[in-house]
Motif scaffolding. Sequence first.
Motif, short mmCIF file in Angstrom:
data_model
loop_
_atom_site.label_atom_id
_atom_site.label_comp_id
_atom_site.label_asym_id
_atom_site.label_seq_id
_atom_site.Cartn_x
_atom_site.Cartn_y
_atom_site.Cartn_z
N ALA A 7 0.85 -1.22 0.01
CA ALA A 7 0.13 -0.08 0.10
C ALA A 7 0.97 1.27 -0.04
O ALA A 7 0.61 2.06 -0.65
CB ALA A 7 -1.08 0.05 1.10
N GLY A 8 1.90 1.14 0.57
CA GLY A 8 2.87 2.40 0.83
C GLY A 8 3.83 2.12 1.78
O GLY A 8 4.29 0.93 2.42
N TYR A 9 4.46 3.14 2.25
CA TYR A 9 5.77 3.26 3.29
C TYR A 9 5.27 4.36 4.22
O TYR A 9 4.71 5.22 4.35
CB TYR A 9 6.82 3.81 2.45
N CYS A 10 6.15 4.07 5.42
CA CYS A 10 6.24 4.90 6.56
C CYS A 10 7.56 4.96 7.05
O CYS A 10 8.26 4.16 7.01
CB CYS A 10 5.12 4.61 7.58
N VAL A 11 7.90 5.86 8.21
CA VAL A 11 8.97 6.04 8.91
C VAL A 11 8.73 4.93 10.27
O VAL A 11 7.53 5.28 10.77
CB VAL A 11 9.26 7.46 9.36
N VAL A 12 9.70 4.38 10.45
CA VAL A 12 9.51 3.27 11.72
C VAL A 12 10.76 3.60 12.71
O VAL A 12 12.02 3.81 12.02
CB VAL A 12 9.43 1.87 11.39
N ASN A 13 10.57 3.94 13.90
CA ASN A 13 11.65 3.83 15.00
C ASN A 13 11.58 2.58 15.70
O ASN A 13 10.74 2.26 16.64
CB ASN A 13 11.66 4.76 15.97
N ASP A 14 12.60 1.41 15.25
CA ASP A 14 12.61 0.10 16.02
C ASP A 14 13.27 0.33 17.10
O ASP A 14 14.48 -0.08 17.24
CB ASP A 14 13.18 -0.78 14.81
#
Length: 282
Positions: free
Chosen positions: A147-154
């Motif tokens: 669907a799309g992309y996002c920022v992740v803080n793992d």
Amino acid sequence: MKLLRHGPAGAEKPALLDADGKVRDLSGIVADIAGEALSDAALARIASIDPASLPEVTPGRIGPCVAGTRKFICVGLNYVDHARETGKTPPEEPILFMKATSAIIGPNDEVEIPRTSVKADWEVELGIVIGKRAKYVGEDKALDHVAGYCVVNDVSERAFQSERGGQWTKGKSHDTFGPIGPWLVTRDEIPDPQNLALWLDVDGVRRQTGTTANMIFGVRYLVSYISQFMTLEPGDIIATGTPPGVGMGIKPEPVYLKAGQVMTLGIDGLGSQRQQTIEARD
């Protein structure tokens, strides 16, 4: 499009960010940014609407950019230089581990430092949001399921991850260890997910700088690969690994998070996050 969810935790409403940076209410169009709303057909319907025809809203809290996530899948050591800074050999196949979905929070929510934490750490990552069920998908069709992309803080606790027995999950899954957003940026706006700059600062000091061009296993490969082991469902998130500059890799002595610090991070075209660290709540 840039889709988002805003409002109190557990009661977020769907919205989109228009070209002028105004937030437009989508609650009359879709129930949430989740499930069927992530399909190509549903996204095309939203894209066909004139944003000016939608009510403008002034959001307070920005929530996680997608709801109904059943699987939060992470890829370990997916940048050669990050693998080397941790003293590990770059993997020949993707290293997969799971992050509890209960860790998911909004992009600017507070991050808890666990009560017995001694090695809390940061990791900026490109997140893939699945939009269509994927099982045994070939690389040539992999992006059709995104669907799309996002920022992740793992966010991670390295002692829990590596020194407490078991697998990595326990070091990755504390409440608040999964900020996502601010936006779900649909895949049509990101023509090449392997050409995005990533960055992360702690208390204003640049700690991570990287590019998705340096990923060992790219987005297409990861979606295809993971779909051989488990069915990916709409709303599932894949965190694709982090570039170098994590706290555990700082020389001569590692640097770890403590309560009262601020992390800011972002990815080209996907927006930015800001989290203050706090002591863990009950």
